[in-house]
Design a protein around this motif. Sequence first.
Motif, PDB file in Angstrom:
ATOM      1  N   ILE A 213      -3.440   2.924   7.810  1.00 57.90           N
ATOM      2  CA  ILE A 213      -2.332   3.070   6.869  1.00 57.90           C
ATOM      3  C   ILE A 213      -2.087   4.569   6.740  1.00 57.90           C
ATOM      4  CG2 ILE A 213      -1.548   2.676   4.506  1.00 57.90           C
ATOM      5  CD1 ILE A 213      -3.531   0.282   4.461  1.00 57.90           C
ATOM      6  N   LEU A 214      -0.921   5.014   7.141  1.00 60.76           N
ATOM      7  CA  LEU A 214      -0.642   6.442   7.229  1.00 60.76           C
ATOM      8  C   LEU A 214       0.005   7.000   5.964  1.00 60.76           C
ATOM      9  CD1 LEU A 214       0.784   6.515  10.855  1.00 60.76           C
ATOM     10  CD2 LEU A 214      -1.539   7.051  10.112  1.00 60.76           C
ATOM     11  N   SER A 215      -0.369   8.240   5.649  1.00 55.16           N
ATOM     12  CA  SER A 215       0.296   8.969   4.555  1.00 55.16           C
ATOM     13  C   SER A 215       1.329   9.937   5.124  1.00 55.16           C
ATOM     14  CB  SER A 215      -0.738   9.753   3.738  1.00 55.16           C
ATOM     15  OG  SER A 215      -1.297  10.816   4.495  1.00 55.16           O
ATOM     16  N   ASN A 216       1.326  10.079   6.446  1.00 59.31           N
ATOM     17  CA  ASN A 216       2.216  11.029   7.128  1.00 59.31           C
ATOM     18  C   ASN A 216       2.010  12.458   6.636  1.00 59.31           C
ATOM     19  OD1 ASN A 216       3.438   9.022   8.769  1.00 59.31           O
ATOM     20  ND2 ASN A 216       4.620   8.373   7.001  1.00 59.31           N
ATOM     21  N   THR A 217       0.757  12.797   6.372  1.00 56.89           N
ATOM     22  CA  THR A 217       0.380  14.152   5.961  1.00 56.89           C
ATOM     23  C   THR A 217      -0.794  14.604   6.820  1.00 56.89           C
ATOM     24  OG1 THR A 217      -1.287  13.492   4.329  1.00 56.89           O
ATOM     25  CG2 THR A 217       1.000  13.604   3.559  1.00 56.89           C
ATOM     26  N   LYS A 218      -1.208  15.831   6.649  1.00 54.79           N
ATOM     27  CA  LYS A 218      -2.377  16.363   7.366  1.00 54.79           C
ATOM     28  C   LYS A 218      -3.651  15.608   6.998  1.00 54.79           C
ATOM     29  CE  LYS A 218      -0.773  19.775   9.824  1.00 54.79           C
ATOM     30  NZ  LYS A 218      -0.908  19.798  11.260  1.00 54.79           N
ATOM     31  N   PHE A 219      -3.673  14.956   5.832  1.00 56.04           N
ATOM     32  CA  PHE A 219      -4.856  14.206   5.424  1.00 56.04           C
ATOM     33  C   PHE A 219      -5.174  13.075   6.399  1.00 56.04           C
ATOM     34  CE2 PHE A 219      -3.986  16.102   1.259  1.00 56.04           C
ATOM     35  CZ  PHE A 219      -5.258  16.580   0.965  1.00 56.04           C
ATOM     36  N   ASP A 220      -4.165  12.533   7.056  1.00 60.17           N
ATOM     37  CA  ASP A 220      -4.403  11.436   7.997  1.00 60.17           C
ATOM     38  C   ASP A 220      -5.435  11.822   9.060  1.00 60.17           C
ATOM     39  OD1 ASP A 220      -2.646   9.778   6.693  1.00 60.17           O
ATOM     40  OD2 ASP A 220      -0.962  10.231   8.013  1.00 60.17           O
ATOM     41  N   GLU A 221      -5.405  13.073   9.485  1.00 63.92           N
ATOM     42  CA  GLU A 221      -6.342  13.544  10.504  1.00 63.92           C
ATOM     43  C   GLU A 221      -7.779  13.571   9.986  1.00 63.92           C
ATOM     44  OE1 GLU A 221      -4.965  17.358  11.865  1.00 63.92           O
ATOM     45  OE2 GLU A 221      -2.911  16.617  12.010  1.00 63.92           O
ATOM     46  N   LEU A 222      -7.949  13.705   8.681  1.00 65.92           N
ATOM     47  CA  LEU A 222      -9.279  13.799   8.088  1.00 65.92           C
ATOM     48  C   LEU A 222      -9.869  12.447   7.716  1.00 65.92           C
ATOM     49  CD1 LEU A 222      -8.546  16.717   5.593  1.00 65.92           C
ATOM     50  CD2 LEU A 222      -9.713  16.875   7.799  1.00 65.92           C
ATOM     51  N   LEU A 223      -9.027  11.442   7.528  1.00 65.80           N
ATOM     52  CA  LEU A 223      -9.477  10.187   6.938  1.00 65.80           C
ATOM     53  C   LEU A 223     -10.154   9.226   7.908  1.00 65.80           C
ATOM     54  CD1 LEU A 223      -6.440   9.649   4.572  1.00 65.80           C
ATOM     55  CD2 LEU A 223      -8.729  10.424   3.942  1.00 65.80           C
ATOM     56  N   SER A 224      -9.798   9.287   9.176  1.00 67.15           N
ATOM     57  CA  SER A 224     -10.448   8.426  10.157  1.00 67.15           C
ATOM     58  C   SER A 224     -10.157   8.943  11.554  1.00 67.15           C
ATOM     59  CB  SER A 224      -9.969   6.980  10.033  1.00 67.15           C
ATOM     60  OG  SER A 224      -8.657   6.847  10.537  1.00 67.15           O
ATOM     61  N   TYR A 225     -10.909   8.463  12.505  1.00 66.45           N
ATOM     62  CA  TYR A 225     -10.700   8.904  13.887  1.00 66.45           C
ATOM     63  C   TYR A 225      -9.364   8.408  14.448  1.00 66.45           C
ATOM     64  CZ  TYR A 225     -11.960   4.270  15.597  1.00 66.45           C
ATOM     65  OH  TYR A 225     -11.983   2.933  15.851  1.00 66.45           O
ATOM     66  N   LYS A 226      -8.796   7.365  13.833  1.00 67.78           N
ATOM     67  CA  LYS A 226      -7.495   6.876  14.263  1.00 67.78           C
ATOM     68  C   LYS A 226      -6.362   7.534  13.487  1.00 67.78           C
ATOM     69  CE  LYS A 226      -8.717   2.264  15.873  1.00 67.78           C
ATOM     70  NZ  LYS A 226      -8.407   0.834  15.755  1.00 67.78           N
ATOM     71  N   GLY A 227      -6.707   8.261  12.428  1.00 69.65           N
ATOM     72  CA  GLY A 227      -5.693   8.873  11.573  1.00 69.65           C
ATOM     73  C   GLY A 227      -5.288   7.901  10.488  1.00 69.65           C
ATOM     74  N   GLY A 228      -5.330   8.326   9.236  1.00 62.36           N
ATOM     75  CA  GLY A 228      -4.932   7.480   8.113  1.00 62.36           C
ATOM     76  C   GLY A 228      -6.103   6.698   7.542  1.00 62.36           C
ATOM     77  N   LEU A 229      -5.801   5.913   6.523  1.00 66.65           N
ATOM     78  CA  LEU A 229      -6.796   5.061   5.868  1.00 66.65           C
ATOM     79  C   LEU A 229      -6.985   3.800   6.694  1.00 66.65           C
ATOM     80  CD1 LEU A 229      -5.489   5.167   2.180  1.00 66.65           C
ATOM     81  CD2 LEU A 229      -7.513   6.319   3.063  1.00 66.65           C
ATOM     82  N   MET A 230      -8.226   3.450   6.947  1.00 67.00           N
ATOM     83  CA  MET A 230      -8.505   2.211   7.664  1.00 67.00           C
ATOM     84  C   MET A 230      -8.615   1.069   6.658  1.00 67.00           C
ATOM     85  SD  MET A 230      -8.320   3.221  10.694  1.00 67.00           S
ATOM     86  CE  MET A 230      -8.711   1.680  11.491  1.00 67.00           C
ATOM     87  N   THR A 231      -8.149  -0.097   7.038  1.00 69.34           N
ATOM     88  CA  THR A 231      -8.208  -1.245   6.137  1.00 69.34           C
ATOM     89  C   THR A 231      -9.656  -1.624   5.856  1.00 69.34           C
ATOM     90  OG1 THR A 231      -8.042  -2.752   8.012  1.00 69.34           O
ATOM     91  CG2 THR A 231      -5.989  -2.149   6.903  1.00 69.34           C
ATOM     92  N   ALA A 232      -9.877  -2.188   4.690  1.00 70.12           N
ATOM     93  CA  ALA A 232     -11.197  -2.654   4.260  1.00 70.12           C
ATOM     94  C   ALA A 232     -12.241  -1.541   4.286  1.00 70.12           C
ATOM     95  CB  ALA A 232     -11.649  -3.846   5.099  1.00 70.12           C
ATOM     96  N   THR A 233     -11.832  -0.345   3.966  1.00 70.15           N
ATOM     97  CA  THR A 233     -12.721   0.810   3.969  1.00 70.15           C
ATOM     98  C   THR A 233     -12.629   1.514   2.624  1.00 70.15           C
ATOM     99  OG1 THR A 233     -12.361   1.099   6.332  1.00 70.15           O
ATOM    100  CG2 THR A 233     -13.242   2.985   5.146  1.00 70.15           C
ATOM    101  N   SER A 234     -13.776   1.928   2.109  1.00 67.12           N
ATOM    102  CA  SER A 234     -13.813   2.687   0.851  1.00 67.12           C
ATOM    103  C   SER A 234     -13.944   4.173   1.153  1.00 67.12           C
ATOM    104  CB  SER A 234     -15.017   2.260   0.000  1.00 67.12           C
ATOM    105  OG  SER A 234     -14.898   0.920  -0.366  1.00 67.12           O
ATOM    106  N   TYR A 235     -13.220   4.951   0.405  1.00 63.17           N
ATOM    107  CA  TYR A 235     -13.293   6.403   0.516  1.00 63.17           C
ATOM    108  C   TYR A 235     -13.665   6.951  -0.854  1.00 63.17           C
ATOM    109  CZ  TYR A 235     -10.768   5.895   4.904  1.00 63.17           C
ATOM    110  OH  TYR A 235     -10.403   5.541   6.174  1.00 63.17           O
ATOM    111  N   GLY A 236     -14.423   8.029  -0.890  1.00 61.57           N
ATOM    112  CA  GLY A 236     -14.784   8.678  -2.139  1.00 61.57           C
ATOM    113  C   GLY A 236     -14.374  10.137  -2.090  1.00 61.57           C
TER     114      GLY A 236
END
Length: 122
Positions: free
Chosen positions: A18-41
């Motif tokens: 799930i993309l935010s279309n920001t630079k954060f996508d590169e940091l959140l997962s190896y695929k870019g963006g938030l991965m489903t069924a995943t918790s982030y802190g």
Amino acid sequence: MKKIRKIKDLKTMKQEPILSNTKFDELLSYKGGLMTATSYGIFGDAGAGKSSVAFFITGQIAKTSARVLNVQCEMDETDVQEYSTRIDMQEVEYLDLINSKNPKKDLEEALSDGWDVVNIDS
């Protein structure tokens, strides 16, 4: 007994981020963006900007037509409204647990509604 299978024969759901279309996508997962069924802190000292970062990311994701819920356990509506004037998060839906008489029930009902992203700010 479980059947032993070769890994190549496993059938799994394809996960699309799930993309935010920001630079954060590169940091959140190896695929870019938030991965489903995943918790982030997001961790840090008080006042470091944890809520601001989470609100920014979820606000950007909400613009992509993803369903985003912000569960608020710290800020009242006035504080959330103040954030929304600084960070574009108008499309994010909001659940106030501070003033809830039964927060567990309210949260369970809200989560059963099916969301793409849930931000719990506590």
